[in-house]
Design an enzyme around this catalytic site. Structure first.
Site, PDB file in Angstrom:
ATOM      1  N   ASN A  38       0.900  -1.125   0.006  1.00  0.00           N
ATOM      2  CA  ASN A  38       0.044   0.083  -0.218  1.00  0.00           C
ATOM      3  C   ASN A  38       0.700   1.310  -0.083  1.00  0.00           C
ATOM      4  O   ASN A  38       2.051   1.414   0.537  1.00  0.00           O
ATOM      5  CB  ASN A  38      -1.054  -0.024   1.014  1.00  0.00           C
ATOM      6  CG  ASN A  38      -0.388  -0.073   2.616  1.00  0.00           C
ATOM      7  OD1 ASN A  38       0.620  -0.773   2.686  1.00  0.00           O
ATOM      8  ND2 ASN A  38      -0.957   0.537   3.469  1.00  0.00           N
TER       9      ASN A  38
ATOM     10  N   CYS B 294     -10.702  -3.127  -4.250  1.00  0.00           N
ATOM     11  CA  CYS B 294      -9.713  -4.242  -4.704  1.00  0.00           C
ATOM     12  C   CYS B 294     -10.454  -5.518  -5.117  1.00  0.00           C
ATOM     13  O   CYS B 294     -10.125  -6.202  -6.275  1.00  0.00           O
ATOM     14  CB  CYS B 294      -8.652  -4.367  -3.642  1.00  0.00           C
ATOM     15  SG  CYS B 294      -7.741  -2.935  -3.432  1.00  0.00           S
TER      16      CYS B 294
ATOM     17  N   GLU C 181      -3.257  -4.404  -3.001  1.00  0.00           N
ATOM     18  CA  GLU C 181      -3.610  -5.414  -4.175  1.00  0.00           C
ATOM     19  C   GLU C 181      -3.390  -4.605  -5.522  1.00  0.00           C
ATOM     20  O   GLU C 181      -3.170  -5.229  -6.619  1.00  0.00           O
ATOM     21  CB  GLU C 181      -4.948  -5.568  -3.888  1.00  0.00           C
ATOM     22  CG  GLU C 181      -5.446  -6.751  -2.547  1.00  0.00           C
ATOM     23  CD  GLU C 181      -5.346  -5.875  -1.394  1.00  0.00           C
ATOM     24  OE1 GLU C 181      -4.922  -4.643  -1.187  1.00  0.00           O
ATOM     25  OE2 GLU C 181      -6.073  -6.322  -0.223  1.00  0.00           O
TER      26      GLU C 181
ATOM     27  N   GLU D 168       0.454   5.238   0.763  1.00  0.00           N
ATOM     28  CA  GLU D 168      -0.399   6.249   1.241  1.00  0.00           C
ATOM     29  C   GLU D 168       0.044   7.778   0.546  1.00  0.00           C
ATOM     30  O   GLU D 168       1.048   8.029   0.124  1.00  0.00           O
ATOM     31  CB  GLU D 168      -0.641   6.169   2.482  1.00  0.00           C
ATOM     32  CG  GLU D 168      -1.345   4.946   3.071  1.00  0.00           C
ATOM     33  CD  GLU D 168      -1.295   4.891   4.719  1.00  0.00           C
ATOM     34  OE1 GLU D 168      -2.114   4.021   5.020  1.00  0.00           O
ATOM     35  OE2 GLU D 168      -0.816   5.803   5.352  1.00  0.00           O
TER      36      GLU D 168
ATOM     37  N   CYS E  54      -4.040   0.952  -2.570  1.00  0.00           N
ATOM     38  CA  CYS E  54      -3.934  -0.559  -1.756  1.00  0.00           C
ATOM     39  C   CYS E  54      -2.984  -1.297  -2.352  1.00  0.00           C
ATOM     40  O   CYS E  54      -2.683  -1.334  -3.567  1.00  0.00           O
ATOM     41  CB  CYS E  54      -5.360  -1.203  -1.912  1.00  0.00           C
ATOM     42  SG  CYS E  54      -6.735  -0.380  -1.157  1.00  0.00           S
TER      43      CYS E  54
ATOM     44  N   CYS F 123     -10.183  -4.516   0.390  1.00  0.00           N
ATOM     45  CA  CYS F 123     -11.452  -3.934   0.446  1.00  0.00           C
ATOM     46  C   CYS F 123     -12.316  -3.987  -0.750  1.00  0.00           C
ATOM     47  O   CYS F 123     -11.886  -4.984  -1.718  1.00  0.00           O
ATOM     48  CB  CYS F 123     -10.816  -2.385   0.557  1.00  0.00           C
ATOM     49  SG  CYS F 123     -10.457  -1.858  -0.913  1.00  0.00           S
TER      50      CYS F 123
END
Ligand SMILES: [Zn+2]
Length: 162
Positions: free
Chosen positions: A62, A115, A75, A64, A73, A112
Protein backbone atom coordinates in the site's frame (compact mmCIF):
# COMPACT_ATOMS: atom_id res chain seq x y z
CA UNK A 1 -41.25 -13.40 -4.69
CA UNK A 2 -38.50 -15.92 -4.26
CA UNK A 3 -35.45 -15.77 -2.07
CA UNK A 4 -32.06 -16.48 -3.54
CA UNK A 5 -29.05 -17.53 -1.47
CA UNK A 6 -25.39 -16.85 -1.96
CA UNK A 7 -22.84 -18.98 -0.19
CA UNK A 8 -19.24 -19.90 -0.71
CA UNK A 9 -16.70 -22.10 0.99
CA UNK A 10 -13.13 -21.30 1.88
CA UNK A 11 -10.36 -23.28 3.45
CA UNK A 12 -9.12 -22.48 6.95
CA UNK A 13 -5.67 -23.56 8.09
CA UNK A 14 -4.34 -23.22 11.64
CA UNK A 15 -1.05 -21.76 10.43
CA UNK A 16 1.31 -21.35 7.49
CA UNK A 17 2.87 -24.71 8.39
CA UNK A 18 -0.19 -26.52 7.02
CA UNK A 19 0.13 -25.00 3.54
CA UNK A 20 1.82 -26.54 0.52
CA UNK A 21 5.40 -25.41 -0.02
CA UNK A 22 4.35 -23.15 -2.91
CA UNK A 23 1.55 -21.46 -0.96
CA UNK A 24 3.69 -21.11 2.18
CA UNK A 25 6.45 -19.47 0.16
CA UNK A 26 4.02 -16.99 -1.39
CA UNK A 27 2.55 -16.03 2.00
CA UNK A 28 6.00 -15.79 3.53
CA UNK A 29 7.06 -13.36 0.80
CA UNK A 30 3.86 -11.33 1.32
CA UNK A 31 4.71 -11.06 5.01
CA UNK A 32 8.22 -9.85 4.20
CA UNK A 33 7.19 -7.28 1.58
CA UNK A 34 4.92 -5.47 4.08
CA UNK A 35 8.09 -3.61 5.12
CA UNK A 36 8.06 -1.83 1.74
CA UNK A 37 4.65 -0.27 2.31
CA UNK A 38 4.45 3.50 2.56
CA UNK A 39 1.96 3.90 5.38
CA UNK A 40 2.99 6.89 7.52
CA UNK A 41 -0.65 7.75 8.30
CA UNK A 42 -2.40 4.46 9.01
CA UNK A 43 0.71 2.55 10.11
CA UNK A 44 -1.06 -0.44 8.54
CA UNK A 45 1.35 -2.06 6.12
CA UNK A 46 -0.11 -4.46 3.57
CA UNK A 47 1.95 -6.75 1.36
CA UNK A 48 0.76 -8.78 -1.62
CA UNK A 49 2.60 -11.33 -3.72
CA UNK A 50 1.26 -12.83 -6.91
CA UNK A 51 2.41 -16.03 -8.56
CA UNK A 52 1.84 -15.81 -12.30
CA UNK A 53 1.25 -18.73 -14.65
CA UNK A 54 4.74 -18.20 -16.07
CA UNK A 55 6.31 -18.62 -12.62
CA UNK A 56 7.10 -14.94 -12.12
CA UNK A 57 6.36 -13.30 -8.76
CA UNK A 58 4.95 -9.77 -8.71
CA UNK A 59 4.61 -7.81 -5.47
CA UNK A 60 2.67 -4.82 -4.23
CA UNK A 61 2.37 -2.75 -1.07
CA UNK A 62 0.00 0.00 0.00
CA UNK A 63 1.13 3.51 -0.89
CA UNK A 64 -0.46 6.32 1.10
CA UNK A 65 -0.43 10.05 0.50
CA UNK A 66 -0.99 13.23 2.53
CA UNK A 67 -3.96 13.69 0.21
CA UNK A 68 -5.64 10.63 1.67
CA UNK A 69 -8.02 9.63 -1.15
CA UNK A 70 -5.24 9.09 -3.66
CA UNK A 71 -3.60 6.38 -1.57
CA UNK A 72 -3.38 2.97 -3.22
CA UNK A 73 -4.05 -0.46 -1.76
CA UNK A 74 -1.38 -3.13 -2.08
CA UNK A 75 -3.65 -5.33 -4.20
CA UNK A 76 -4.15 -2.70 -6.87
CA UNK A 77 -0.47 -1.74 -6.85
CA UNK A 78 0.32 -5.41 -7.52
CA UNK A 79 -2.32 -5.68 -10.27
CA UNK A 80 -0.98 -2.57 -12.00
CA UNK A 81 2.56 -3.96 -11.87
CA UNK A 82 1.49 -7.39 -13.15
CA UNK A 83 -0.55 -5.85 -15.97
CA UNK A 84 2.36 -3.61 -16.93
CA UNK A 85 5.09 -6.25 -16.77
CA UNK A 86 3.18 -9.32 -18.01
CA UNK A 87 -0.04 -8.07 -19.62
CA UNK A 88 -1.13 -11.42 -21.06
CA UNK A 89 -0.06 -13.73 -18.26
CA UNK A 90 -2.79 -14.85 -15.85
CA UNK A 91 -2.30 -14.63 -12.12
CA UNK A 92 -2.49 -18.05 -10.52
CA UNK A 93 -2.47 -17.24 -6.81
CA UNK A 94 -2.01 -14.18 -4.64
CA UNK A 95 -1.13 -13.94 -0.96
CA UNK A 96 -2.07 -10.97 1.20
CA UNK A 97 -0.55 -10.17 4.59
CA UNK A 98 -0.19 -7.12 6.81
CA UNK A 99 1.82 -5.62 9.62
CA UNK A 100 -0.23 -3.44 11.94
CA UNK A 101 2.11 -1.11 13.81
CA UNK A 102 -0.75 -0.18 16.16
CA UNK A 103 -1.85 -3.71 16.95
CA UNK A 104 -1.53 -7.37 16.22
CA UNK A 105 -1.34 -9.25 12.96
CA UNK A 106 -2.76 -12.57 14.07
CA UNK A 107 -5.71 -13.13 11.74
CA UNK A 108 -6.36 -12.90 7.99
CA UNK A 109 -7.56 -9.66 6.40
CA UNK A 110 -9.57 -9.51 3.20
CA UNK A 111 -9.35 -7.12 0.23
CA UNK A 112 -11.44 -3.93 0.42
CA UNK A 113 -14.40 -3.43 -1.90
CA UNK A 114 -12.48 -1.50 -4.56
CA UNK A 115 -9.79 -4.16 -4.72
CA UNK A 116 -12.40 -6.95 -4.97
CA UNK A 117 -13.77 -5.18 -8.03
CA UNK A 118 -10.26 -4.79 -9.49
CA UNK A 119 -9.38 -8.44 -8.88
CA UNK A 120 -12.62 -9.54 -10.53
CA UNK A 121 -11.85 -7.41 -13.59
CA UNK A 122 -8.42 -9.06 -13.85
CA UNK A 123 -9.95 -12.53 -13.59
CA UNK A 124 -12.45 -11.66 -16.31
CA UNK A 125 -9.87 -9.99 -18.56
CA UNK A 126 -7.53 -12.98 -18.61
CA UNK A 127 -10.29 -15.59 -18.18
CA UNK A 128 -8.49 -17.22 -15.28
CA UNK A 129 -9.43 -17.56 -11.61
CA UNK A 130 -7.18 -15.91 -9.02
CA UNK A 131 -6.75 -18.00 -5.85
CA UNK A 132 -6.36 -15.90 -2.74
CA UNK A 133 -4.34 -16.75 0.37
CA UNK A 134 -5.07 -14.52 3.36
CA UNK A 135 -2.94 -14.46 6.50
CA UNK A 136 -1.45 -12.14 9.08
CA UNK A 137 2.13 -12.34 10.25
CA UNK A 138 0.90 -15.18 12.46
CA UNK A 139 -2.21 -17.26 12.98
CA UNK A 140 -4.86 -18.83 10.80
CA UNK A 141 -4.73 -18.77 7.01
CA UNK A 142 -7.72 -18.66 4.67
CA UNK A 143 -7.66 -19.80 1.06
CA UNK A 144 -10.38 -18.66 -1.34
CA UNK A 145 -10.79 -20.47 -4.65
CA UNK A 146 -11.24 -17.38 -6.83
CA UNK A 147 -11.48 -13.63 -6.29
CA UNK A 148 -14.95 -13.34 -7.82
CA UNK A 149 -16.39 -15.26 -4.88
CA UNK A 150 -15.74 -12.19 -2.72
CA UNK A 151 -18.05 -10.05 -4.83
CA UNK A 152 -21.51 -11.55 -5.34
CA UNK A 153 -23.92 -9.76 -7.69
CA UNK A 154 -20.94 -7.92 -9.07
CA UNK A 155 -20.95 -5.19 -11.69
CA UNK A 156 -19.00 -6.21 -14.79
CA UNK A 157 -18.36 -5.06 -18.33
CA UNK A 158 -21.29 -7.23 -19.44
CA UNK A 159 -23.62 -4.60 -17.99
CA UNK A 160 -22.14 -1.93 -20.27
CA UNK A 161 -23.16 -3.83 -23.39
CA UNK A 162 -26.86 -4.19 -22.63
ZN1 LIG B 1 -8.15 -2.21 -1.40
Amino acid sequence: MIKEDFAFSYEVYDSIEELTAEDASLLSEARKVTKNAYAPYSHFRVGVTALLENGEIVKGTNQENASFPIGLCAERVMLAAAASMFPDVPIKTIAISYDNENGESTHPISPCGICRQSLLEYETKLKHPIRIILGGLQGKVYIIERAGMLLPLSFTANELNT
